[in-house]
Design a protein around this motif. Structure first.
Motif, PDB file in Angstrom:
ATOM      1  N   ILE A  11      -8.204   1.722   1.173  1.00 29.89           N
ATOM      2  CA  ILE A  11      -7.643   0.746   0.243  1.00 29.89           C
ATOM      3  C   ILE A  11      -7.115  -0.430   1.065  1.00 29.89           C
ATOM      4  CG2 ILE A  11      -6.063   0.412  -1.695  1.00 29.89           C
ATOM      5  CD1 ILE A  11      -5.808   3.450  -1.906  1.00 29.89           C
ATOM      6  N   PHE A  12      -7.458  -1.645   0.621  1.00 29.45           N
ATOM      7  CA  PHE A  12      -7.052  -2.847   1.343  1.00 29.45           C
ATOM      8  C   PHE A  12      -6.056  -3.645   0.504  1.00 29.45           C
ATOM      9  CE2 PHE A  12     -11.070  -1.492   2.976  1.00 29.45           C
ATOM     10  CZ  PHE A  12     -10.992  -1.718   4.345  1.00 29.45           C
ATOM     11  N   TYR A  13      -5.017  -4.146   1.157  1.00 29.04           N
ATOM     12  CA  TYR A  13      -3.954  -4.882   0.483  1.00 29.04           C
ATOM     13  C   TYR A  13      -3.857  -6.290   1.053  1.00 29.04           C
ATOM     14  CZ  TYR A  13      -2.667  -0.248  -1.170  1.00 29.04           C
ATOM     15  OH  TYR A  13      -2.693   0.989  -1.752  1.00 29.04           O
ATOM     16  N   THR A  14      -3.062  -7.117   0.379  1.00 33.60           N
ATOM     17  CA  THR A  14      -2.936  -8.498   0.840  1.00 33.60           C
ATOM     18  C   THR A  14      -1.923  -8.658   1.961  1.00 33.60           C
ATOM     19  OG1 THR A  14      -1.285  -8.903  -0.876  1.00 33.60           O
ATOM     20  CG2 THR A  14      -3.566  -9.419  -1.423  1.00 33.60           C
ATOM     21  N   GLU A  15      -1.055  -7.684   2.168  1.00 37.66           N
ATOM     22  CA  GLU A  15      -0.029  -7.778   3.203  1.00 37.66           C
ATOM     23  C   GLU A  15      -0.046  -6.525   4.073  1.00 37.66           C
ATOM     24  OE1 GLU A  15       1.286 -10.598   3.259  1.00 37.66           O
ATOM     25  OE2 GLU A  15       0.870 -11.292   1.238  1.00 37.66           O
ATOM     26  N   GLY A  16       0.661  -6.611   5.210  1.00 41.54           N
ATOM     27  CA  GLY A  16       0.756  -5.464   6.106  1.00 41.54           C
ATOM     28  C   GLY A  16       1.505  -4.305   5.462  1.00 41.54           C
ATOM     29  N   LEU A  17       1.200  -3.086   5.895  1.00 38.77           N
ATOM     30  CA  LEU A  17       1.755  -1.872   5.297  1.00 38.77           C
ATOM     31  C   LEU A  17       2.705  -1.162   6.257  1.00 38.77           C
ATOM     32  CD1 LEU A  17      -1.534  -0.405   3.782  1.00 38.77           C
ATOM     33  CD2 LEU A  17       0.261  -1.610   2.547  1.00 38.77           C
ATOM     34  N   ASP A  18       3.704  -0.527   5.696  1.00 37.68           N
ATOM     35  CA  ASP A  18       4.563   0.394   6.437  1.00 37.68           C
ATOM     36  C   ASP A  18       4.001   1.792   6.155  1.00 37.68           C
ATOM     37  OD1 ASP A  18       6.556   1.218   8.060  1.00 37.68           O
ATOM     38  OD2 ASP A  18       8.214   0.608   6.757  1.00 37.68           O
ATOM     39  N   ARG A  37      -4.188  13.042   3.021  1.00 42.37           N
ATOM     40  CA  ARG A  37      -3.553  12.807   4.324  1.00 42.37           C
ATOM     41  C   ARG A  37      -4.120  11.508   4.894  1.00 42.37           C
ATOM     42  NH1 ARG A  37      -7.371  13.983   8.108  1.00 42.37           N
ATOM     43  NH2 ARG A  37      -9.111  15.310   7.391  1.00 42.37           N
ATOM     44  N   GLN A  38      -3.294  10.800   5.632  1.00 42.63           N
ATOM     45  CA  GLN A  38      -3.752   9.533   6.189  1.00 42.63           C
ATOM     46  C   GLN A  38      -4.660   9.772   7.397  1.00 42.63           C
ATOM     47  OE1 GLN A  38      -1.019   6.306   6.729  1.00 42.63           O
ATOM     48  NE2 GLN A  38       0.317   6.970   5.058  1.00 42.63           N
ATOM     49  N   VAL A  39      -5.700   8.924   7.510  1.00 44.90           N
ATOM     50  CA  VAL A  39      -6.595   8.928   8.663  1.00 44.90           C
ATOM     51  C   VAL A  39      -6.553   7.539   9.283  1.00 44.90           C
ATOM     52  CG1 VAL A  39      -8.078  10.740   7.740  1.00 44.90           C
ATOM     53  CG2 VAL A  39      -8.589   8.359   7.195  1.00 44.90           C
ATOM     54  N   ALA A  40      -7.254   7.372  10.388  1.00 39.45           N
ATOM     55  CA  ALA A  40      -7.181   6.112  11.137  1.00 39.45           C
ATOM     56  C   ALA A  40      -7.660   4.939  10.288  1.00 39.45           C
ATOM     57  CB  ALA A  40      -8.022   6.207  12.403  1.00 39.45           C
ATOM     58  N   ALA A  41      -6.882   3.855  10.318  1.00 35.60           N
ATOM     59  CA  ALA A  41      -7.232   2.630   9.602  1.00 35.60           C
ATOM     60  C   ALA A  41      -7.512   1.533  10.623  1.00 35.60           C
ATOM     61  CB  ALA A  41      -6.102   2.206   8.675  1.00 35.60           C
ATOM     62  N   GLY A  42      -8.370   0.592  10.238  1.00 28.81           N
ATOM     63  CA  GLY A  42      -8.823  -0.415  11.188  1.00 28.81           C
ATOM     64  C   GLY A  42      -7.978  -1.663  11.254  1.00 28.81           C
ATOM     65  N   GLN A  43      -7.091  -1.911  10.274  1.00 26.14           N
ATOM     66  CA  GLN A  43      -6.311  -3.138  10.278  1.00 26.14           C
ATOM     67  C   GLN A  43      -4.968  -2.902   9.591  1.00 26.14           C
ATOM     68  OE1 GLN A  43      -8.082  -6.038   7.287  1.00 26.14           O
ATOM     69  NE2 GLN A  43      -9.873  -4.780   7.742  1.00 26.14           N
ATOM     70  N   PRO A  44      -3.998  -3.787   9.824  1.00 32.77           N
ATOM     71  CA  PRO A  44      -2.645  -3.559   9.289  1.00 32.77           C
ATOM     72  C   PRO A  44      -2.578  -3.513   7.768  1.00 32.77           C
ATOM     73  CG  PRO A  44      -2.610  -5.223  11.027  1.00 32.77           C
ATOM     74  CD  PRO A  44      -4.042  -4.955  10.727  1.00 32.77           C
ATOM     75  N   GLU A  46      -4.759  -2.090   5.768  1.00 34.72           N
ATOM     76  CA  GLU A  46      -5.645  -1.038   5.260  1.00 34.72           C
ATOM     77  C   GLU A  46      -4.920   0.307   5.221  1.00 34.72           C
ATOM     78  OE1 GLU A  46      -9.814   1.220   6.603  1.00 34.72           O
ATOM     79  OE2 GLU A  46      -9.061  -0.514   7.716  1.00 34.72           O
ATOM     80  N   LEU A  47      -5.110   1.019   4.125  1.00 34.43           N
ATOM     81  CA  LEU A  47      -4.601   2.382   3.987  1.00 34.43           C
ATOM     82  C   LEU A  47      -5.800   3.305   3.833  1.00 34.43           C
ATOM     83  CD1 LEU A  47      -2.263   4.375   3.602  1.00 34.43           C
ATOM     84  CD2 LEU A  47      -2.282   3.812   1.167  1.00 34.43           C
ATOM     85  N   ALA A  48      -5.991   4.217   4.764  1.00 30.59           N
ATOM     86  CA  ALA A  48      -7.137   5.124   4.760  1.00 30.59           C
ATOM     87  C   ALA A  48      -6.647   6.556   4.611  1.00 30.59           C
ATOM     88  CB  ALA A  48      -7.943   4.977   6.050  1.00 30.59           C
ATOM     89  N   VAL A  49      -7.221   7.284   3.661  1.00 29.16           N
ATOM     90  CA  VAL A  49      -6.796   8.660   3.405  1.00 29.16           C
ATOM     91  C   VAL A  49      -8.013   9.546   3.191  1.00 29.16           C
ATOM     92  CG1 VAL A  49      -4.620   7.938   2.345  1.00 29.16           C
ATOM     93  CG2 VAL A  49      -6.628   8.301   0.895  1.00 29.16           C
ATOM     94  N   ALA A  50      -7.796  10.839   3.374  1.00 32.98           N
ATOM     95  CA  ALA A  50      -8.811  11.854   3.085  1.00 32.98           C
ATOM     96  C   ALA A  50      -8.164  12.908   2.191  1.00 32.98           C
ATOM     97  CB  ALA A  50      -9.315  12.494   4.375  1.00 32.98           C
ATOM     98  N   PRO A  51      -8.868  13.371   1.159  1.00 31.67           N
ATOM     99  CA  PRO A  51      -8.293  14.408   0.293  1.00 31.67           C
ATOM    100  C   PRO A  51      -8.084  15.703   1.054  1.00 31.67           C
ATOM    101  CG  PRO A  51     -10.592  13.999  -0.270  1.00 31.67           C
ATOM    102  CD  PRO A  51     -10.218  12.956   0.719  1.00 31.67           C
ATOM    103  N   THR A  52      -7.030  16.443   0.705  1.00 33.83           N
ATOM    104  CA  THR A  52      -6.733  17.697   1.400  1.00 33.83           C
ATOM    105  C   THR A  52      -7.649  18.833   0.963  1.00 33.83           C
ATOM    106  OG1 THR A  52      -5.025  18.125  -0.258  1.00 33.83           O
ATOM    107  CG2 THR A  52      -4.335  17.084   1.806  1.00 33.83           C
TER     108      THR A  52
END
Length: 885
Positions: A11-18, A37-44, A46-52
């Motif tokens: 998921i990509f957002y317009t601002e950086g994520l905490d 669970r979160q997995v590696a994201a390529g940019q600030p 971006e939120l990347a997750v994988a289902p458990t």
């Protein structure tokens, strides 16, 4: 719509994520929650997750996300996707689309703490900044400072505890929120040395020694951290540093004003006159005036950054609180001015005391509003309309495989609630892996379903466009992702079923600018019209995703012409079209569109082979008379002595031959003209007897195809071609035509005029973006003309301030693009119309590029064996671009 369940979601957002505080939950078609669970994201952003656990069911899933920004603000939203087919899922809503997100309902205690934190920090910083002035209150000052310090430290510790409770110590230590709170806690601990001053404040003495400088420095540090916790860190990156400075100056000015006000209020005694000397009032007055001016200037700047337009003031919570804060600030200025006036006029000091007390009360209310304002998402923090509705940018098109060598392409026009035209095209791949309309389709019927509580729609399609497309009308009453299940019956086998997802949206989306496309998707030019529309859509999709047009949604709305030109233009006018772009169809339809647009006051940007000279009609194609002259000049360069021009039946062809004739008039080259022959093979064989050494083909694709087949046959049978080659109109610079023309194009015997360079980086980018947006569709020169048109329109929209009217756009297109370049492509437009103004010549070839001479124009590397527009061949540029008008 996905063919299989995904293993990851990005998921990509317009601002950086905490990120440690961001979370995603997946709701299955059966309503069960699946954590991720979160997995590696390529940019600030971006939120990347994988289902458990694996997603196994078919149907519609909901993705519910919680995003915490760099500035600590929380936003929630959801979107849906379907596997196999859509189903009802209450977690998604009526549309399988994306919600823009909204401020989340944080826990009440945490929200209260975040609101109180700026109040406590600003007041404590005021004690540190103006400790010298406050010292006159002696013991009252000591008690007030101790209470302020205790409240400030208590709020910071409580926020740390709440953050740890939310995500654990690991998330807290790795988050931006945790880092800010730890810095604030560290600065607060250092402030203990300033607060414990061995009785100096109780004795009425100002801080001395190292405490004199440590207090203001710690106050500044706390206020900078507070500024980064507000809206400053969510500003665009280009002004983020400036925003943090402005917010910090704003908070320092507020703290200085609060410190001055506290210095006065601590001297007030109930039932007694104000015990403040005139000299001390004068000393503080200058400080207060400067700080209030700084508060006003920086406050207006930050409010302007937070509000997109005046309507945001009236229709958003942030705007309402900003107005309230500004109003209270005005009251404070009035009360302070009245108190000063009463002193200078010699009024009783009790009046001054009352005014100062009232100012303090209003100041507390202002700080509360300011604290609440810091927790309200700014209108600009939310995605722009163009980003939120980027999927609604244009013509809904879907592609599905029918076996290993066929594709089924579905298009839904206009893709808006109400009457729609469904167009289905079945294409077979030839030996060169190019698609051509399947000749053996016997029937096509389709079922449209949305899983949104609306009954399915059954449509029996009819062959149109000479059998190339199958078309049917359908009324779609709901905005949703509709699944088109098409049953295709062919003569060589049993029916084949393919599924094509198509998005249907409301006619009125927020902040939309409608670019209307009256187009003949169901006519003989169906594929050409679709390619032009998609090229336009590719350009404007980039504009939307980057919010380049001031956040407005630039929306391509394509209306099929099967109900007539007048009906299509009327519908586009009802939708509020600001411009007509890439109208496509027969010459008669194009003429009617241009007349209808002129009557409606709409500008037209066209990619068609038009001869229109009307004002407010601008073409992406060259001026045909000028192109004919360029073809004549190329014939002279080729060394031709006897040129035979084969001329088609359209007005474009007649204009080209007129330009060719004028270019050869003052040369020794003989010109012969001929209409398209009825027996093309016999006619080509006769050319050798007439000593023709160069042929100019001035006709459209459909007219010219039998002639090029004849040349291919003659060269295969007798090995004869005109000694100086064949030069063709840019009407024939088409991937489909070149592929279908026969072996003559593989031999490089035809030189095509073209205003587009297939090796240009702009062309390469268009091809990449098209493949990303519409996998399975090949790029084409028609699409590239549409893409160039989209770039021009987007530039005009930006110059027009985001949402210009049709009249404003007409003026902009006539003035702004007198010499507009995109890569090697150029247009020269004037108020009376205009065309592209540069042209080059290209030869299509399928030979090894290593066999080319090194002095090939552009170098031997200019031939791409895996070319952008011919996957099994390429182009050789044989003449450089030059101006033609």
């Amino acid at each position: 719509m996905l063919p299989a369940t995904p293993s990851e979601i990005h998921i990509f957002y317009t601002e950086g994520l905490d990120r440690p505080y961001c979370s995603v939950t997946i709701v299955t078609p059966a309503g069960q929650d699946i954590t991720t669970r979160q997995v590696a994201a390529g940019q600030p952003t971006e939120l990347a997750v994988a289902p458990t656990r694996s997603l196994t069911a078919t149907g519609t899933y909901a993705v519910e996300w919680t995003a915490v920004g760099d500035d600590g603000h929380t936003v929630i939203g959801n979107f849906g996707f379907s596997v196999g087919h859509p189903t009802s899922n209450s977690a998604v809503g009526s549309t399988v689309g994306t919600t823009t997100g909204s401020a989340s309902g944080q826990a009440g205690l945490q929200r209260l703490l975040r609101t109180v934190q700026p109040i406590a920090t600003v007041i404590f910083a005021g004690f540190l900044l103006l400790a010298g002035a406050i010292a006159a209150a002696r013991r009252r000052a000591v008690r007030a400072r101790a209470i302020s310090f205790a409240v400030h430290c208590g709020v910071v510790l409580a926020l740390c505890g709440a953050a740890v409770a939310d995500g654990g110590w690991t998330a807290f230590a790795g988050s931006e929120l945790g880092h800010r709170l730890l810095v604030a806690l560290g600065l607060s601990l250092l402030a203990v040395g300033v607060v414990v001053d061995r009785g100096a404040l109780a004795a009425g003495r100002a801080p001395a020694g190292w405490r004199r400088y440590a207090g203001p420095a710690l106050a500044a540090g706390l206020l900078v951290v507070l500024a980064m916790s507000g809206h400053a860190d969510s500003q665009p990156e280009s002004r983020r540093a400036l925003a943090i400075v402005v917010y910090s100056v704003h908070l320092v000015a507020v703290s200085v004003w609060i410190g001055a006000l506290v210095a006065v209020l601590l001297r007030l005694r109930p039932g007694r006159d104000i015990a403040l000397t005139d000299s001390s009032v004068r000393r503080l007055r200058g400080v207060v005036v400067v700080s209030l001016l700084a508060v006003l200037g920086t406050g207006l700047a930050t409010t302007d950054w937070g509000l997109r337009s005046l309507s945001d003031v009236l229709h958003t919570t942030y705007g309402a609180l900003a107005i309230t804060k500004l109003s209270l600030f005005g009251v404070i200025v009035v009360l302070g001015g009245a108190a000063a006036w009463s002193r200078t006029r010699g009024h009783r000091r009790r009046v001054g005391s009352m005014l100062f007390a009232a100012e303090g009360t209003v100041a507390v209310a202002t700080l509360v509003v300011a604290g609440a304002l810091g927790q309200i998402a700014q209108p600009l923090d939310q995605p722009y309309a163009s980003q939120a509705y980027a999927s609604a940018a244009g013509l809904p098109v879907a592609v599905a495989a029918d076996g290993s060598d066929s594709l089924v392409v579905g298009a839904l026009a206009p893709g808006i609630v109400g009457d729609n035209t469904l167009v289905v095209e079945v294409g077979d791949a030839d030996e060169d892996d190019f698609l051509s309309p399947a000749p053996d389709v016997r029937s096509v019927r389709a079922t449209l379903s949305c899983g949104c509580g609306v009954a399915d729609r059954d449509v029996r399609l009819q062959p149109t466009g000479g059998g190339a497309e199958w078309t049917g009308d359908v009324d779609l009453p709901a905005a949703a992702s509709w699944l088109v299940t098409a049953h295709v019956r062919r003569s060589n086998g049993s029916p084949v079923t393919v599924r094509l997802p198509e998005q249907v949206d409301r006619p009125d989306l927020p902040d939309q600018v409608v670019v209307g496309v009256p187009t003949s998707l169901s006519g003989r030019t169906g594929e050409t019209c679709r390619d032009e529309t998609l090229g336009l859509q590719v350009a404007l999709a980039d504009v939307n995703s980057t919010a380049a047009d001031h956040g407005a949604l630039v929306r391509v709305v394509a209306v099929d012409l099967h109900d007539g030109v007048a009906s299509a233009i009327a519908r586009l006018r009802r939708l509020g079209a600001a411009v007509l772009a890439m109208p496509c169809g027969s010459q008669q339809q194009l003429s009617r569109i241009e007349r209808g647009a002129d009557a409606a006051g709409l500008p037209v940007v066209t990619g068609a082979a038009t001869t229109a000279t009307d004002a407010a009609t601008w073409s992406m194609q060259p001026d045909w008379r000028s192109e004919g002259a360029a073809i004549g000049q190329q014939a002279v360069r080729q060394g031709g002595r006897v040129v035979t021009a084969v001329v088609g039946r359209t007005a474009v062809d007649r204009m080209e031959v007129a330009g060719l004739r004028s270019a050869l008039a003052d040369t020794s080259v003989r010109l012969r003209t001929s209409v398209l022959p009825d027996r093309p093979v016999r006619w080509v064989r006769s050319l050798e007897q007439t000593r023709t050494d160069l042929v100019a083909v001035l006709a459209d694709r459909e007219e010219a195809l039998p002639l090029t087949h004849a040349f291919s046959k003659v060269v295969a049978d007798a090995g004869w071609l005109p000694s100086h080659g064949i030069v063709a109109s840019s009407q024939l610079m088409s991937t489909d035509f070149i592929n279908a023309a026969g072996d003559i194009t593989r031999l490089g015997a035809i030189e095509f005029a073209s205003d587009i360079n297939p090796f240009d980086p702009v062309s390469q980018y268009y091809a990449e973006r098209l493949r990303a947006l519409e996998p399975g569709l090949r790029p084409s020169f028609d699409g590239l003309h549409g893409y160039e048109g989209g770039l021009v329109i987007s530039s005009a929209l930006r110059d027009g301030g985001g949402r210009p009217s049709a009249a404003q756009l007409t003026g902009l297109l006539g003035r702004r693009f007198t010499d507009f370049a995109v890569g090697s492509y150029r247009v020269g437009w004037r108020p009376t119309g205009g065309t592209s103004t540069s042209i080059a010549f290209f030869r299509s070839t399928y030979i090894n590029p290593m066999a080319l001479p090194a002095d090939t124009p552009g170098g031997a590397s200019s031939l791409a064996h895996e070319g952008t527009f011919l996957d099994t061949g390429g182009f050789e540029q044989v003449a450089p671009f030059r101006t033609i008008s």
